[in-house]
Write a protein that holds these residues in place. Structure first.
Motif, PDB file in Angstrom:
ATOM      1  N   GLN A 140       0.830  -1.206   0.000  1.00 35.97           N
ATOM      2  CA  GLN A 140       0.000   0.000   0.000  1.00 35.97           C
ATOM      3  C   GLN A 140       0.866   1.258   0.000  1.00 35.97           C
ATOM      4  OE1 GLN A 140      -2.836   0.047   3.190  1.00 35.97           O
ATOM      5  NE2 GLN A 140      -3.973  -1.732   2.445  1.00 35.97           N
ATOM      6  N   ILE A 141       0.323   2.338  -0.543  1.00 34.27           N
ATOM      7  CA  ILE A 141       1.014   3.635  -0.546  1.00 34.27           C
ATOM      8  C   ILE A 141       0.511   4.441   0.653  1.00 34.27           C
ATOM      9  CG2 ILE A 141       1.478   5.740  -1.853  1.00 34.27           C
ATOM     10  CD1 ILE A 141       2.627   3.190  -3.099  1.00 34.27           C
ATOM     11  N   ARG A 142       1.438   4.801   1.545  1.00 36.88           N
ATOM     12  CA  ARG A 142       1.073   5.516   2.759  1.00 36.88           C
ATOM     13  C   ARG A 142       2.166   6.521   3.131  1.00 36.88           C
ATOM     14  NH1 ARG A 142      -2.925   3.688   5.973  1.00 36.88           N
ATOM     15  NH2 ARG A 142      -4.025   1.829   5.229  1.00 36.88           N
ATOM     16  N   TYR A 143       1.772   7.522   3.938  1.00 40.70           N
ATOM     17  CA  TYR A 143       2.753   8.378   4.585  1.00 40.70           C
ATOM     18  C   TYR A 143       3.451   7.555   5.675  1.00 40.70           C
ATOM     19  CZ  TYR A 143       0.125  12.174   2.290  1.00 40.70           C
ATOM     20  OH  TYR A 143      -0.487  12.986   1.373  1.00 40.70           O
ATOM     21  N   PHE A 144       4.471   8.108   6.303  1.00 43.68           N
ATOM     22  CA  PHE A 144       5.234   7.282   7.238  1.00 43.68           C
ATOM     23  C   PHE A 144       5.939   8.139   8.288  1.00 43.68           C
ATOM     24  CE2 PHE A 144       7.465   8.076   3.302  1.00 43.68           C
ATOM     25  CZ  PHE A 144       8.747   8.464   3.655  1.00 43.68           C
ATOM     26  N   ILE A 145       6.427   7.485   9.315  1.00 45.29           N
ATOM     27  CA  ILE A 145       7.147   8.146  10.414  1.00 45.29           C
ATOM     28  C   ILE A 145       8.555   7.586  10.489  1.00 45.29           C
ATOM     29  CG2 ILE A 145       7.202   8.637  12.885  1.00 45.29           C
ATOM     30  CD1 ILE A 145       4.190   8.194  12.959  1.00 45.29           C
ATOM     31  N   CYS A 146       9.541   8.476  10.397  1.00 45.76           N
ATOM     32  CA  CYS A 146      10.943   8.114  10.582  1.00 45.76           C
ATOM     33  C   CYS A 146      11.374   8.491  12.002  1.00 45.76           C
ATOM     34  CB  CYS A 146      11.833   8.854   9.591  1.00 45.76           C
ATOM     35  SG  CYS A 146      11.414   8.629   7.845  1.00 45.76           S
ATOM     36  N   TYR A 147      12.597   8.114  12.368  1.00 46.61           N
ATOM     37  CA  TYR A 147      13.119   8.566  13.661  1.00 46.61           C
ATOM     38  C   TYR A 147      14.633   8.722  13.614  1.00 46.61           C
ATOM     39  CZ  TYR A 147      15.365   4.272  15.379  1.00 46.61           C
ATOM     40  OH  TYR A 147      16.217   3.210  15.563  1.00 46.61           O
ATOM     41  N   ASN A 156      13.722  10.756  18.372  1.00 49.87           N
ATOM     42  CA  ASN A 156      13.047  11.941  17.835  1.00 49.87           C
ATOM     43  C   ASN A 156      12.308  11.518  16.563  1.00 49.87           C
ATOM     44  OD1 ASN A 156      12.358  14.669  17.366  1.00 49.87           O
ATOM     45  ND2 ASN A 156      14.089  14.854  15.957  1.00 49.87           N
ATOM     46  N   TYR A 157      10.970  11.646  16.550  1.00 49.50           N
ATOM     47  CA  TYR A 157      10.151  11.137  15.452  1.00 49.50           C
ATOM     48  C   TYR A 157       9.791  12.247  14.462  1.00 49.50           C
ATOM     49  CZ  TYR A 157       9.780   7.100  18.501  1.00 49.50           C
ATOM     50  OH  TYR A 157      10.078   6.018  19.294  1.00 49.50           O
ATOM     51  N   VAL A 158       9.769  11.889  13.170  1.00 51.41           N
ATOM     52  CA  VAL A 158       9.505  12.853  12.105  1.00 51.41           C
ATOM     53  C   VAL A 158       8.456  12.257  11.157  1.00 51.41           C
ATOM     54  CG1 VAL A 158      10.494  14.216  10.236  1.00 51.41           C
ATOM     55  CG2 VAL A 158      11.891  13.667  12.251  1.00 51.41           C
ATOM     56  N   TYR A 159       7.359  12.995  10.972  1.00 52.18           N
ATOM     57  CA  TYR A 159       6.296  12.550  10.069  1.00 52.18           C
ATOM     58  C   TYR A 159       6.620  12.997   8.646  1.00 52.18           C
ATOM     59  CZ  TYR A 159       1.607  12.031   8.066  1.00 52.18           C
ATOM     60  OH  TYR A 159       0.529  11.680   7.287  1.00 52.18           O
ATOM     61  N   GLN A 170      10.983   2.698   4.151  1.00 47.04           N
ATOM     62  CA  GLN A 170      12.162   2.251   4.895  1.00 47.04           C
ATOM     63  C   GLN A 170      13.440   2.810   4.268  1.00 47.04           C
ATOM     64  OE1 GLN A 170      13.670  -1.749   4.202  1.00 47.04           O
ATOM     65  NE2 GLN A 170      13.645  -2.150   6.403  1.00 47.04           N
ATOM     66  N   GLU A 171      13.539   2.734   2.942  1.00 43.46           N
ATOM     67  CA  GLU A 171      14.722   3.236   2.246  1.00 43.46           C
ATOM     68  C   GLU A 171      14.871   4.739   2.444  1.00 43.46           C
ATOM     69  OE1 GLU A 171      14.033   1.976  -1.726  1.00 43.46           O
ATOM     70  OE2 GLU A 171      14.541  -0.143  -1.336  1.00 43.46           O
ATOM     71  N   TYR A 172      13.759   5.475   2.385  1.00 47.13           N
ATOM     72  CA  TYR A 172      13.798   6.927   2.587  1.00 47.13           C
ATOM     73  C   TYR A 172      14.296   7.253   3.998  1.00 47.13           C
ATOM     74  CZ  TYR A 172      12.240  11.787   2.857  1.00 47.13           C
ATOM     75  OH  TYR A 172      12.193  13.149   3.018  1.00 47.13           O
ATOM     76  N   CYS A 173      13.726   6.594   4.994  1.00 48.44           N
ATOM     77  CA  CYS A 173      14.117   6.876   6.380  1.00 48.44           C
ATOM     78  C   CYS A 173      15.589   6.540   6.624  1.00 48.44           C
ATOM     79  CB  CYS A 173      13.231   6.093   7.343  1.00 48.44           C
ATOM     80  SG  CYS A 173      11.523   6.668   7.449  1.00 48.44           S
ATOM     81  N   ARG A 174      16.058   5.451   6.052  1.00 50.05           N
ATOM     82  CA  ARG A 174      17.458   5.071   6.254  1.00 50.05           C
ATOM     83  C   ARG A 174      18.415   6.044   5.562  1.00 50.05           C
ATOM     84  NH1 ARG A 174      17.350  -1.597   5.763  1.00 50.05           N
ATOM     85  NH2 ARG A 174      16.416  -1.946   7.843  1.00 50.05           N
ATOM     86  N   LYS A 175      17.957   6.673   4.505  1.00 53.74           N
ATOM     87  CA  LYS A 175      18.788   7.635   3.789  1.00 53.74           C
ATOM     88  C   LYS A 175      18.832   8.980   4.502  1.00 53.74           C
ATOM     89  CE  LYS A 175      19.356   9.877  -0.736  1.00 53.74           C
ATOM     90  NZ  LYS A 175      18.828   9.952  -2.133  1.00 53.74           N
ATOM     91  N   HIS A 176      17.706   9.441   5.041  1.00 57.73           N
ATOM     92  CA  HIS A 176      17.609  10.784   5.590  1.00 57.73           C
ATOM     93  C   HIS A 176      17.612  10.826   7.123  1.00 57.73           C
ATOM     94  CE1 HIS A 176      16.838  12.500   1.619  1.00 57.73           C
ATOM     95  NE2 HIS A 176      16.005  11.490   1.408  1.00 57.73           N
ATOM     96  N   TYR A 177      17.298   9.707   7.761  1.00 59.24           N
ATOM     97  CA  TYR A 177      17.224   9.652   9.226  1.00 59.24           C
ATOM     98  C   TYR A 177      17.909   8.364   9.687  1.00 59.24           C
ATOM     99  CZ  TYR A 177      13.832  13.348   8.379  1.00 59.24           C
ATOM    100  OH  TYR A 177      13.230  14.506   7.960  1.00 59.24           O
ATOM    101  N   THR A 178      17.419   7.774  10.771  1.00 63.02           N
ATOM    102  CA  THR A 178      17.967   6.487  11.202  1.00 63.02           C
ATOM    103  C   THR A 178      17.224   5.336  10.537  1.00 63.02           C
ATOM    104  OG1 THR A 178      18.707   7.348  13.339  1.00 63.02           O
ATOM    105  CG2 THR A 178      18.401   4.973  13.178  1.00 63.02           C
ATOM    106  N   ASP A 179      15.887   5.342  10.661  1.00 65.62           N
ATOM    107  CA  ASP A 179      15.077   4.266  10.080  1.00 65.62           C
ATOM    108  C   ASP A 179      13.605   4.617  10.279  1.00 65.62           C
ATOM    109  OD1 ASP A 179      14.233   1.710   9.085  1.00 65.62           O
ATOM    110  OD2 ASP A 179      16.080   0.835   9.856  1.00 65.62           O
ATOM    111  N   LEU A 180      12.733   3.722   9.796  1.00 64.42           N
ATOM    112  CA  LEU A 180      11.325   3.832  10.138  1.00 64.42           C
ATOM    113  C   LEU A 180      11.155   3.750  11.651  1.00 64.42           C
ATOM    114  CD1 LEU A 180       9.525   1.628   7.447  1.00 64.42           C
ATOM    115  CD2 LEU A 180       8.927   3.992   8.009  1.00 64.42           C
ATOM    116  N   ALA A 181      10.104   4.378  12.158  1.00 66.79           N
ATOM    117  CA  ALA A 181       9.916   4.532  13.602  1.00 66.79           C
ATOM    118  C   ALA A 181       9.988   3.203  14.353  1.00 66.79           C
ATOM    119  CB  ALA A 181       8.577   5.203  13.872  1.00 66.79           C
TER     120      ALA A 181
END
Length: 318
Positions: A140-147, A156-159, A170-181
């Motif tokens: 499914q296509i959804r928004y997500f929360i990184c941390y 620290n969580y980021v929507y 998951q790939e986006y969060c690992r590139k820009h943050y630590t990972d998915l929440a």
């Protein structure tokens, strides 16, 4: 420094064939004694090696059992105790993306009736209304929360208001943050919940790999019957005479297929240069442990290592 040759004998009993191309082949035995899945598992363990593991077309080519009733149990199961009633610590339990491991605290916020693995597709987690969790289809296509983790070791969580599949998120969060929440307590859950807009149901870092074999190993080869109907009380698997799979209530009684794995012995010759006394039991115990760890990391299971030193050569007298 001196050269020293040693021989190591490995006794292999039940190897993971998906990671080993020259392992002993499984031999299959059809048992026409209708039993529930658990009793069939015990029968196979008493008489053979285990309920059948079928992980390749090569395995299927050796499966020549007659199916008089069209269906038979195999060793595949998705035990709900591992994922439905708790966070669990089994192969098919829920895991966090950032570690690939099961929950260290056991904290969970599943909504009533969740997770339910609906239509045999929902293996990724989202945060829904009031901070409760649902399992959803990962495509499914959804928004997500990184941390991210702060210097004070606080999450620290980021929507992220960008629609993605769970894997792409998951790939986006690992590139820009630590990972998915990753959420391991009530305070973290409340903090992550505060980042999302009302009514949104974003991805978090929960996922799981369903279906494991009787020996708890992961299932990598799938061949579901496309017409099979999934119900939420069907956690064990039948193989039909076309080698397609059907899930079924584990309490139902069916014939079953066992497999037998014969013992295989391999000898490794290792030449090394060292000042250490390799006849010292403490030294070769360390080497055996290192070899054991190496083989385990390669995906091999249920083996034993033995040390064998060749006889010393005696010098010829003139």
């Amino acid at each position: 420094m001196h050269g020293f040759m040693m021989m190591m004998t490995a006794l292999f009993f039940g190897l993971d064939l998906s990671s080993c191309s020259q392992c002993p082949a499984r031999h299959y035995h059809y048992v026409n004694l209708p039993m529930n899945w658990t009793d069939a598992q015990q029968y196979c363990r008493d008489k053979y090696t285990d309920l059948a593991t079928i992980e390749s077309m090569d395995d299927i080519s050796r499966l020549k059992a007659d199916f008089p009733y069209s269906y038979a149990w195999i060793g595949l199961r998705d035990d709900p105790k591992s994922w439905k009633t708790s966070m669990g610590n089994d192969t098919n339990s829920w895991r966090w993306s950032t570690t690939g491991e099961t929950s260290k605290t056991g904290f969970q916020m599943w909504d009533s009736g969740q997770p339910d693995y609906r239509l045999r597709k929902e293996t990724c987690g989202v945060m829904y209304t009031a901070g409760v969790w649902f399992d959803m289809d990962c495509s499914q296509i959804r928004y997500f929360i990184c941390y991210n983790v702060t210097k004070q070791n606080k999450k620290n969580y980021v929507y992220i208001s960008q629609g993605e599949t769970w894997k792409s998120a998951q790939e986006y969060c690992r590139k820009h943050y630590t990972d998915l929440a990753m959420i391991e307590n009530e305070e973290e859950n409340a903090e992550a919940f505060r980042t999302k807009p009302s009514g949104a149901a974003p991805w978090i870092g929960l996922y799981r790999v369903p279906w494991t074999w009787s020996d708890k190993s992961k299932s990598s080869f799938t061949n579901w019957d496309p017409n099979d109907y999934y119900a939420d009380n069907q956690h064990c698997v039948l193989e039909n005479n076309l080698h397609q799979r059907h899930d079924n209530p584990c309490s139902y009684k069916w014939p079953f297929i066992c497999h037998q794995v014969s013992r295989m012995t391999s000898t490794f010759k290792i030449t090394t240069e060292t000042d250490a006394d390799l006849t010292d039991p403490a030294i070769y115990s360390q080497v055996l442990q290192q070899m054991n760890d190496l083989l385990t990391r390669q995906g091999l299971t249920d083996f034993k290592l033995r040390w064998k030193s060749p006889p010393k050569k005696t010098e010829k007298k003139d």
